[in-house]
Design an enzyme around this catalytic site. Structure first.
Site, short mmCIF file in Angstrom:
data_model
loop_
_atom_site.label_atom_id
_atom_site.label_comp_id
_atom_site.label_asym_id
_atom_site.label_seq_id
_atom_site.Cartn_x
_atom_site.Cartn_y
_atom_site.Cartn_z
N LEU A 1 0.81 -1.23 0.00
CA LEU A 1 0.00 0.00 0.00
C LEU A 1 0.85 1.27 0.00
CD1 LEU A 1 -2.92 -1.06 2.41
CD2 LEU A 1 -2.81 -1.25 -0.08
N ASN B 1 1.80 2.87 -2.59
CA ASN B 1 1.27 3.80 -3.59
C ASN B 1 -0.17 3.45 -3.97
OD1 ASN B 1 1.65 6.07 -5.25
ND2 ASN B 1 2.02 4.77 -7.04
N ASP C 1 5.09 -6.80 2.05
CA ASP C 1 6.14 -6.28 1.16
C ASP C 1 6.86 -7.43 0.47
OD1 ASP C 1 8.76 -5.05 0.34
OD2 ASP C 1 7.81 -3.31 1.30
N ASN D 1 13.81 -2.05 -3.99
CA ASN D 1 12.40 -2.40 -4.16
C ASN D 1 12.17 -3.24 -5.42
OD1 ASN D 1 9.89 -1.24 -2.61
ND2 ASN D 1 9.29 -1.59 -4.71
N SER E 1 8.60 -2.31 -19.43
CA SER E 1 8.22 -1.00 -19.91
C SER E 1 8.93 -0.71 -21.23
CB SER E 1 8.66 0.02 -18.86
OG SER E 1 8.59 1.32 -19.38
N TYR F 1 15.19 3.70 -12.61
CA TYR F 1 13.93 2.99 -12.81
C TYR F 1 14.02 2.11 -14.07
CZ TYR F 1 9.26 1.94 -14.41
OH TYR F 1 8.16 1.26 -14.89
N LYS G 1 14.26 -2.24 -14.74
CA LYS G 1 13.47 -3.10 -15.64
C LYS G 1 14.41 -3.90 -16.55
CE LYS G 1 9.40 -1.78 -14.24
NZ LYS G 1 8.59 -2.68 -13.41
N ASN H 1 2.41 3.66 -22.93
CA ASN H 1 1.99 4.65 -21.92
C ASN H 1 0.55 4.37 -21.45
OD1 ASN H 1 4.33 5.84 -23.28
ND2 ASN H 1 3.90 7.62 -22.04
P1 NAD Z 1 1.30 1.67 -9.05
O1 NAD Z 1 2.26 2.41 -8.22
O2 NAD Z 1 -0.07 2.21 -9.20
O3 NAD Z 1 1.18 0.15 -8.56
C1 NAD Z 1 2.27 -0.53 -8.00
C2 NAD Z 1 1.79 -1.16 -6.70
O4 NAD Z 1 2.87 -1.88 -6.11
C3 NAD Z 1 1.32 -0.11 -5.69
O5 NAD Z 1 0.04 -0.47 -5.21
C4 NAD Z 1 2.36 -0.18 -4.58
O6 NAD Z 1 1.81 0.10 -3.30
C5 NAD Z 1 2.87 -1.59 -4.72
N1 NAD Z 1 4.24 -1.82 -4.25
C6 NAD Z 1 5.34 -1.09 -4.53
N2 NAD Z 1 6.41 -1.63 -3.91
C7 NAD Z 1 5.98 -2.72 -3.26
C8 NAD Z 1 6.63 -3.70 -2.43
N3 NAD Z 1 7.93 -3.62 -2.16
N4 NAD Z 1 5.89 -4.69 -1.90
C9 NAD Z 1 4.55 -4.77 -2.14
N5 NAD Z 1 3.89 -3.86 -2.89
C10 NAD Z 1 4.60 -2.86 -3.46
O7 NAD Z 1 1.98 1.46 -10.50
P2 NAD Z 1 1.35 0.95 -11.86
O8 NAD Z 1 1.29 2.11 -12.78
O9 NAD Z 1 0.16 0.15 -11.61
O10 NAD Z 1 2.55 0.03 -12.34
C11 NAD Z 1 2.52 -1.36 -12.18
C12 NAD Z 1 3.77 -1.96 -12.81
O11 NAD Z 1 3.81 -1.59 -14.19
C13 NAD Z 1 5.07 -1.47 -12.20
O12 NAD Z 1 5.98 -2.54 -12.19
C14 NAD Z 1 5.53 -0.40 -13.18
O13 NAD Z 1 6.92 -0.25 -13.16
C15 NAD Z 1 5.07 -0.99 -14.49
N6 NAD Z 1 4.88 0.01 -15.55
C16 NAD Z 1 4.07 1.08 -15.31
C17 NAD Z 1 3.89 2.02 -16.31
C18 NAD Z 1 3.04 3.24 -16.07
O14 NAD Z 1 3.21 4.24 -16.79
N7 NAD Z 1 2.11 3.24 -15.14
C19 NAD Z 1 4.50 1.85 -17.56
C20 NAD Z 1 5.31 0.73 -17.76
C21 NAD Z 1 5.49 -0.18 -16.74
C1 WQD Z 2 4.52 11.79 -22.06
C2 WQD Z 2 4.81 13.01 -22.91
C3 WQD Z 2 6.52 14.44 -21.99
C4 WQD Z 2 4.27 15.63 -18.45
C5 WQD Z 2 6.94 7.58 -18.55
C6 WQD Z 2 8.12 6.77 -18.11
C7 WQD Z 2 8.06 5.39 -18.70
C8 WQD Z 2 6.72 4.73 -18.42
C9 WQD Z 2 5.56 5.62 -18.79
C10 WQD Z 2 6.91 3.33 -16.50
C11 WQD Z 2 6.30 13.32 -23.03
C12 WQD Z 2 5.20 15.15 -22.03
C13 WQD Z 2 4.65 15.06 -19.64
C14 WQD Z 2 4.04 17.04 -18.41
C15 WQD Z 2 4.59 17.16 -20.74
N1 WQD Z 2 6.56 4.43 -17.03
N2 WQD Z 2 4.82 15.80 -20.77
N3 WQD Z 2 4.23 17.73 -19.57
O1 WQD Z 2 7.88 10.03 -20.25
O2 WQD Z 2 6.66 8.82 -22.12
O3 WQD Z 2 6.98 7.71 -19.96
O4 WQD Z 2 5.73 6.90 -18.17
O5 WQD Z 2 7.49 2.43 -17.01
O6 WQD Z 2 9.11 4.68 -18.14
O7 WQD Z 2 9.31 7.41 -18.51
O8 WQD Z 2 5.38 9.55 -20.08
O9 WQD Z 2 3.41 10.81 -19.35
O10 WQD Z 2 5.67 11.43 -18.40
O11 WQD Z 2 5.17 11.93 -20.80
O12 WQD Z 2 4.75 17.85 -21.77
O13 WQD Z 2 3.71 17.61 -17.36
O14 WQD Z 2 4.23 14.16 -22.29
O15 WQD Z 2 7.58 15.31 -22.32
O16 WQD Z 2 6.52 13.82 -24.33
P1 WQD Z 2 6.83 9.11 -20.66
P2 WQD Z 2 4.88 10.93 -19.55
#
Ligand code: NAD
Ligand code: WQD
Length: 333
Positions: free
Chosen positions: A32, A34, A57, A98, A123, A148, A152, A178
């Site tokens: 919990l 996030n 955790d 983590n 990602s 980060y 991955k 995204n």
């Molecule tokens: P999120 O933060 O909403 O969900 C992640 C959850 O994991 C949270 O509920 C958090 O409390 C929990 N958590 C974190 N560390 C933990 C730990 N040590 N033990 C137990 N629980 C833990 O994020 P999300 O957007 O749902 O992302 C989920 C996965 O997808 C992540 O691995 C993230 O890296 C990956 N991902 C997300 C995005 C994105 O843009 N949201 C893009 C690509 C990849």
């Molecule tokens: C999208 C576009 C910004 C915010 C990130 C992580 C990636 C993945 C997804 C986890 C870009 C522009 C953004 C703002 C803006 N997460 N922008 N003003 O950077 O493509 O990807 O989230 O794995 O690892 O890097 O996503 O939503 O931050 O940005 O102009 O306030 O919007 O420059 O072009 P990004 P984003």
């Protein structure tokens, strides 16, 4: 039974809903950090089923062992991670601990119990500055620009090595583009801590008056209108990709990689316009300098997932905006 780590988070909660909807048994673990336990009630409201939830955790080995001892887990869908790119630059140890140590812990406990089916949230960030667009899974892993992204890349490598060493593992590496949007019920969605880093949560906060103005990071990129272009995918489509990956690997060994995106790229200005049309709200913005580490553009080639998983994103950009906005409006109630 399927163990979903991070299952109260943004993508995890939507995936839990899709799994429950087709009648699969799930157990969620989440610390919990996030997310909130309220999400469990929301999942119940949507599906009529309350998933088992245990707070804990993934870095706590004794906790994980107790979970695997108590429940007949056959597969793990692993979402739990820290995900804020900028924060990872400031707190690399926390991120590696983590994300990397947590995953290693989980894999070790699974290995000890002979459970070798694993779906991993990777990602598009692993491609770095992509060599080709649209990006196929064969596109080389880029130079990771932050801890980060590096976490991955490291976990992907660990999973590939594991599958090479022990042919009994069944592993799906899903490279998300995204993710945006929210469940159409408006009951679950993204809950960013503090000021959002990502574009859509920032836009919805501006539109609802919680933040004054959006900063558009750069308008001189080599793109259609100079602003950054990304492949935005609805979180429910993404969740469904996990169902397909689950189905694919449940009776197959090996390590598979799939891109999960839509194959379409939208610029920041196009996203603002699409949001304004869908929500009928204005989004004041100003052009600011580029954000460090941002690439010009990227979108996915999804042919592999379409062919092998029979999966394709269905929801269009308008639906993504409507659902994001409904979720934001419900937060303000
Ligand atoms: P999120 O933060 O909403 O969900 C992640 C959850 O994991 C949270 O509920 C958090 O409390 C929990 N958590 C974190 N560390 C933990 C730990 N040590 N033990 C137990 N629980 C833990 O994020 P999300 O957007 O749902 O992302 C989920 C996965 O997808 C992540 O691995 C993230 O890296 C990956 N991902 C997300 C995005 C994105 O843009 N949201 C893009 C690509 C990849
Ligand atoms: C999208 C576009 C910004 C915010 C990130 C992580 C990636 C993945 C997804 C986890 C870009 C522009 C953004 C703002 C803006 N997460 N922008 N003003 O950077 O493509 O990807 O989230 O794995 O690892 O890097 O996503 O939503 O931050 O940005 O102009 O306030 O919007 O420059 O072009 P990004 P984003």
């Amino acid at each position: 039974m399927i163990l979903i780590t991070g299952g109260t988070g943004f993508i995890g909660s939507h995936t839990v809903v899709e799994f429950i909807t087709i009648g699969l048994d799930v157990i969620i673990i989440d610390n919990l950090y996030n997310s909130s336990q309220v999400i469990i009630d929301r999942i119940y409201e949507i599906t009529g089923t309350k998933p088992i939830f245990v707070k804990g955790d993934i870095r706590d080995k004794a906790f994980l062992i107790s979970i695997f001892e108590q429940y007949p887990i056959e597969m793990v869908i692993h979402f739990a991670a820290l995900k804020a790119v900028g924060e990872s630059v400031l707190k690399p140890l926390e991120y590696y601990d983590n994300n990397v140590s947590g995953t290693l812990n989980l894999l070790n406990v699974m290995y000890d119990r002979g459970i070798k089916k694993f779906v991993f949230s990777s990602s598009a960030t692993v491609y770095g500055n992509p060599h080709e667009i649209p990006i196929t899974e064969n596109c080389p892993i880029g130079t990771p620009i932050n801890p980060y992204g590096q976490s991955k890349v490291i976990i992907e490598k660990i999973l590939q090595d594991l599958s090479f060493a022990d042919k009994e593992w069944s592993i799906a590496i899903l490279r998300y583009f995204n993710p945006i949007g929210a469940h159409e019920s408006g009951l679950i969605g993204e809950l960013p801590n503090g000021i959002p880093n990502n574009l859509l949560p920032y836009i919805t906060k501006v539109a609802s008056g919680k933040l004054p103005k959006l900063s558009v990071f750069g308008n001189d990129y080599n793109t259609k209108d100079g602003t950054g272009v990304r492949d935005y995918i609805h979180v429910v489509d993404l969740a469904n990709g996990h169902l397909k990956a689950y189905d694919y690997i449940k009776d197959k060994n090996g390590c598979y990689v799939w891109n999960l995106g839509t194959g379409k790229g939208y610029s920041v200005l196009e996203i603002i316009k699409a949001f304004e049309t869908a929500s009928k709200q204005k989004v004041p913005f100003q052009i600011k300098s580029k954000r460090a580490g941002d690439i010009d553009e990227c979108w996915a080639d999804c042919a592999k997932a379409q062919k092998e998983l029979n999966w394709q994103a269905k929801r269009d950009i308008y639906t993504m905006m409507v659902d994001s906005w409904r979720w934001q409006c419900n937060q303000s109630k």
